[in-house]
Design an enzyme around this catalytic site. Structure first.
Site, PDB file in Angstrom:
ATOM      1  N   THR A 130      -2.321   6.729  -4.883  1.00 40.31           N
ATOM      2  CA  THR A 130      -2.009   7.997  -4.235  1.00 40.31           C
ATOM      3  C   THR A 130      -1.784   9.106  -5.250  1.00 40.31           C
ATOM      4  O   THR A 130      -1.378   8.834  -6.389  1.00 40.31           O
ATOM      5  CB  THR A 130      -0.737   7.821  -3.376  1.00 40.31           C
ATOM      6  OG1 THR A 130      -0.245   9.093  -2.998  1.00 40.31           O
ATOM      7  CG2 THR A 130       0.379   7.127  -4.147  1.00 40.31           C
ATOM      8  N   ASP A 131      -1.984  10.358  -4.827  1.00 37.78           N
ATOM      9  CA  ASP A 131      -1.662  11.494  -5.707  1.00 37.78           C
ATOM     10  C   ASP A 131      -0.154  11.680  -5.842  1.00 37.78           C
ATOM     11  O   ASP A 131       0.299  12.440  -6.700  1.00 37.78           O
ATOM     12  CB  ASP A 131      -2.325  12.786  -5.202  1.00 37.78           C
ATOM     13  CG  ASP A 131      -1.864  13.224  -3.816  1.00 37.78           C
ATOM     14  OD1 ASP A 131      -1.125  12.472  -3.150  1.00 37.78           O
ATOM     15  OD2 ASP A 131      -2.258  14.333  -3.384  1.00 37.78           O
ATOM     16  N   GLU A 132       0.634  10.966  -5.003  1.00 38.62           N
ATOM     17  CA  GLU A 132       2.091  11.154  -5.063  1.00 38.62           C
ATOM     18  C   GLU A 132       2.673  10.663  -6.382  1.00 38.62           C
ATOM     19  O   GLU A 132       3.793  11.026  -6.741  1.00 38.62           O
ATOM     20  CB  GLU A 132       2.765  10.464  -3.872  1.00 38.62           C
ATOM     21  CG  GLU A 132       2.243  11.007  -2.553  1.00 38.62           C
ATOM     22  CD  GLU A 132       3.032  10.571  -1.334  1.00 38.62           C
ATOM     23  OE1 GLU A 132       4.233  10.300  -1.460  1.00 38.62           O
ATOM     24  OE2 GLU A 132       2.420  10.489  -0.254  1.00 38.62           O
ATOM     25  N   TYR A 155       8.516   5.006  -2.711  1.00 34.13           N
ATOM     26  CA  TYR A 155       7.094   4.703  -2.465  1.00 34.13           C
ATOM     27  C   TYR A 155       6.240   5.097  -3.671  1.00 34.13           C
ATOM     28  O   TYR A 155       5.495   4.289  -4.216  1.00 34.13           O
ATOM     29  CB  TYR A 155       6.604   5.439  -1.209  1.00 34.13           C
ATOM     30  CG  TYR A 155       5.096   5.480  -1.093  1.00 34.13           C
ATOM     31  CD1 TYR A 155       4.360   4.309  -0.895  1.00 34.13           C
ATOM     32  CD2 TYR A 155       4.387   6.691  -1.185  1.00 34.13           C
ATOM     33  CE1 TYR A 155       2.970   4.345  -0.806  1.00 34.13           C
ATOM     34  CE2 TYR A 155       3.003   6.734  -1.092  1.00 34.13           C
ATOM     35  CZ  TYR A 155       2.303   5.562  -0.902  1.00 34.13           C
ATOM     36  OH  TYR A 155       0.925   5.587  -0.818  1.00 34.13           O
ATOM     37  N   LYS A 159       4.050   2.780  -6.356  1.00 34.80           N
ATOM     38  CA  LYS A 159       2.597   2.927  -6.560  1.00 34.80           C
ATOM     39  C   LYS A 159       2.305   3.263  -8.027  1.00 34.80           C
ATOM     40  O   LYS A 159       1.326   2.771  -8.604  1.00 34.80           O
ATOM     41  CB  LYS A 159       2.023   4.005  -5.646  1.00 34.80           C
ATOM     42  CG  LYS A 159       2.013   3.672  -4.169  1.00 34.80           C
ATOM     43  CD  LYS A 159       1.147   2.469  -3.802  1.00 34.80           C
ATOM     44  CE  LYS A 159      -0.333   2.705  -4.013  1.00 34.80           C
ATOM     45  NZ  LYS A 159      -1.144   1.561  -3.475  1.00 34.80           N
TER      46      LYS A 159
HETATM   47  N1  LIG Z   1      -2.347   7.044   3.913  1.00 43.91           N
HETATM   48  C1  LIG Z   1      -2.575   7.915   2.924  1.00 43.91           C
HETATM   49  O1  LIG Z   1      -2.615   9.135   3.155  1.00 43.91           O
HETATM   50  C2  LIG Z   1      -2.855   7.414   1.523  1.00 43.91           C
HETATM   51  C3  LIG Z   1      -3.269   8.329   0.556  1.00 43.91           C
HETATM   52  C4  LIG Z   1      -3.573   7.868  -0.727  1.00 43.91           C
HETATM   53  C5  LIG Z   1      -3.469   6.518  -1.018  1.00 43.91           C
HETATM   54  N2  LIG Z   1      -3.065   5.647  -0.063  1.00 43.91           N
HETATM   55  C6  LIG Z   1      -3.007   4.213  -0.420  1.00 43.91           C
HETATM   56  O2  LIG Z   1      -4.043   3.573   0.312  1.00 43.91           O
HETATM   57  C7  LIG Z   1      -3.650   2.255   0.665  1.00 43.91           C
HETATM   58  C8  LIG Z   1      -3.770   2.060   2.158  1.00 43.91           C
HETATM   59  O3  LIG Z   1      -2.936   3.012   2.818  1.00 43.91           O
HETATM   60  P1  LIG Z   1      -2.840   3.031   4.409  1.00 43.91           P
HETATM   61  O4  LIG Z   1      -2.349   4.366   4.795  1.00 43.91           O
HETATM   62  O5  LIG Z   1      -4.086   2.489   4.991  1.00 43.91           O
HETATM   63  O6  LIG Z   1      -1.669   1.973   4.637  1.00 43.91           O
HETATM   64  P2  LIG Z   1      -1.276   1.173   5.962  1.00 43.91           P
HETATM   65  O7  LIG Z   1       0.214   1.060   5.908  1.00 43.91           O
HETATM   66  O8  LIG Z   1      -1.927   1.764   7.163  1.00 43.91           O
HETATM   67  O9  LIG Z   1      -1.942  -0.263   5.745  1.00 43.91           O
HETATM   68  C9  LIG Z   1      -1.482  -1.169   4.788  1.00 43.91           C
HETATM   69  C10 LIG Z   1      -2.047  -2.543   5.132  1.00 43.91           C
HETATM   70  O10 LIG Z   1      -1.619  -3.453   4.091  1.00 43.91           O
HETATM   71  C11 LIG Z   1      -1.170  -4.647   4.705  1.00 43.91           C
HETATM   72  N3  LIG Z   1      -0.146  -5.262   3.829  1.00 43.91           N
HETATM   73  C12 LIG Z   1       1.072  -4.739   3.539  1.00 43.91           C
HETATM   74  N4  LIG Z   1       1.737  -5.601   2.745  1.00 43.91           N
HETATM   75  C13 LIG Z   1       0.907  -6.651   2.509  1.00 43.91           C
HETATM   76  C14 LIG Z   1       1.017  -7.853   1.752  1.00 43.91           C
HETATM   77  N5  LIG Z   1       2.147  -8.134   1.088  1.00 43.91           N
HETATM   78  N6  LIG Z   1      -0.025  -8.711   1.729  1.00 43.91           N
HETATM   79  C15 LIG Z   1      -1.166  -8.429   2.414  1.00 43.91           C
HETATM   80  N7  LIG Z   1      -1.334  -7.322   3.171  1.00 43.91           N
HETATM   81  C16 LIG Z   1      -0.294  -6.440   3.211  1.00 43.91           C
HETATM   82  C17 LIG Z   1      -0.580  -4.206   6.033  1.00 43.91           C
HETATM   83  O11 LIG Z   1      -0.507  -5.294   6.951  1.00 43.91           O
HETATM   84  C18 LIG Z   1      -1.538  -3.107   6.460  1.00 43.91           C
HETATM   85  O12 LIG Z   1      -2.618  -3.630   7.211  1.00 43.91           O
HETATM   86  C19 LIG Z   1      -2.241   2.083   0.126  1.00 43.91           C
HETATM   87  O13 LIG Z   1      -2.316   1.401  -1.107  1.00 43.91           O
HETATM   88  C20 LIG Z   1      -1.739   3.493  -0.050  1.00 43.91           C
HETATM   89  O14 LIG Z   1      -0.779   3.565  -1.095  1.00 43.91           O
HETATM   90  C21 LIG Z   1      -2.755   6.065   1.204  1.00 43.91           C
END
Ligand SMILES: NC(=O)c1ccc[n+]([C@@H]2O[C@H](COP(=O)([O-])OP(=O)(O)OC[C@H]3O[C@@H](n4cnc5c(N)ncnc54)[C@H](O)[C@@H]3O)[C@@H](O)[C@H]2O)c1
Length: 346
Positions: A130-132, A155, A159
């Site tokens: 993430t950019d955070e 969080y 990350k």
């Molecule tokens: N949502 C955003 O805006 C955003 C932006 C930039 C980066 N990200 C990154 O992208 C990735 C996905 O984000 P998202 O919004 O889809 O998250 P989300 O919370 O919707 O999905 C996360 C998934 O990971 C699974 N999970 C969690 N812990 C686990 C474990 N211990 N073992 C196996 N599976 C596990 C969960 O069951 C879920 O299906 C993350 O790494 C997040 O940091 C998200």
């Protein structure tokens, strides 16, 4: 390519799975199915040849070893994480456990698998972040790949730690990694505890629409299907060891996002009174980062990628999707913590 995707039942992971299958890749979706997961997100590809699901926790080394050996992937795309900042304020330990320890365990399992295969140079471990991790910007400036890390929430700190581990596994062991740091995503299948779905669903229900502080926090919004496209581009074309910032070139204040959604609902689902009457300013999140903005020059110039969906069009598609998919979001509102104000203890 056969890609092992972690977190493929979540919001972004499921978009990656759907797009990768559509492009002819094979997918092994590894997800432990936390509160944030939904297998309906990948129902459209559930019966595709080349799709496999493994319910497993990335912290479980034996399970990761077994799955890697059984499926023999060409690449790992690591998205599994605890992802909700407000939950990280109330309960940081799950974030350290999954985002830090889980990434460590997955890296070690992947390293052992890759070494046993004879260290193929074309193998990839793609870490999605993430950019955070870069902290908070003032009114000007943008995050580049060289911006120093300055995470400010449990969080983003978890990350950031995972990003450091991935780089260290590349430098120390030669694991062929690529990294991406992306801005806020939105779009279909967004879990109904995040800002944009909360706004849509509260407005539809005639409930107060909570806006933290004065709604002046700025985010650089990216439509989730564009993010999935960027991730596959980096996986296929990004040189080993390189990191890319991914953004939507769509900066907006939270209050402007909320007002735009209200206006779209006034047009698409009129309620007899403007939806923006429901806007309610609430106590701000502790440590709420003011502004995030991505400088996307590297991914654009090196890989030729740029977003295809404007914020206006993406919000219109998203509102339409929630109007058409109540059967998806309604049951999720009963999950633990959804609909409650989280992350105000400090
Ligand atoms: N949502 C955003 O805006 C955003 C932006 C930039 C980066 N990200 C990154 O992208 C990735 C996905 O984000 P998202 O919004 O889809 O998250 P989300 O919370 O919707 O999905 C996360 C998934 O990971 C699974 N999970 C969690 N812990 C686990 C474990 N211990 N073992 C196996 N599976 C596990 C969960 O069951 C879920 O299906 C993350 O790494 C997040 O940091 C998200």
């Amino acid at each position: 390519m056969k890609i092992l995707v972690t977190g493929g039942a979540g919001f972004i992971g499921s978009a990656v799975v759907r797009l990768a299958i559509a492009r002819g890749h094979s997918i092994v979706n590894v997800d432990t199915l936390t509160y944030a997961a939904c297998l309906e997100n990948v129902a459209s590809v559930g019966n595709a040849p080349g799709y496999a699901f493994e319910k497993a926790d990335i912290r479980d080394r034996a399970a990761m070893d077994r799955i890697l050996a059984a499926h023999d992937p060409d690449a790992v795309m690591h998205l599994a994480a605890e992802s909700h900042v407000d939950r990280s304020i109330d309960g940081p330990s799950d974030f350290i456990e999954t985002n830090v320890n889980g990434t460590f365990t997955l890296l070690e399992a992947t390293r052992a698998f890759w070494q046993a295969k004879g260290r193929p140079a074309d193998f990839r471990f793609h870490h999605i972040s993430t950019d955070e991790v870069f902290g908070s910007l003032g009114p000007t400036g943008k995050f580049t790949e060289d911006t120093p890390y300055d995470p400010r929430s449990p969080y983003s700190a978890s990350k950031a730690a995972s990003d450091h581990l991935v780089r260290a596994w590349h430098e120390t062991y030669g694991l062929p990694v690529v990294l991406t740091n992306c801005s806020n995503n939105y779009g279909p299948f967004h879990f109904p505890e995040k800002l944009i779905p909360v706004v849509i669903l509260n407005a539809l229900a005639g409930k107060p629409i909570p806006v933290y502080g004065k709604g002046e926090n700025v985010r650089d919004w990216l439509y989730v299907e564009d993010h999935a496209d960027a991730l596959l581009t980096v996986l296929e074309k990004g040189p080993v060891g390189r990191s890319y910032n991914i953004g939507g070139e769509n900066e907006a204040r939270n209050i402007d996002i909320v007002r735009t959604i209200c206006a779209l609902l006034d047009e698409m689902q009129p309620a007899g009174a403007p939806h923006d009457r429901l806007i309610t300013f609430v106590t701000d999140r502790p440590g709420h980062d003011l502004r995030y903005a991505i400088d996307p020059t590297r991914i654009r110039t090196e890989l030729g990628w740029r977003p295809s969906v404007t914020l206006e069009e993406g919000l219109r598609r998203t509102v339409r999707w929630y109007l058409d998919n109540e059967a998806w979001w309604r049951p999720l509102q009963a999950r633990q913590g959804v609909g409650q104000r989280l992350g105000v203890k400090a």
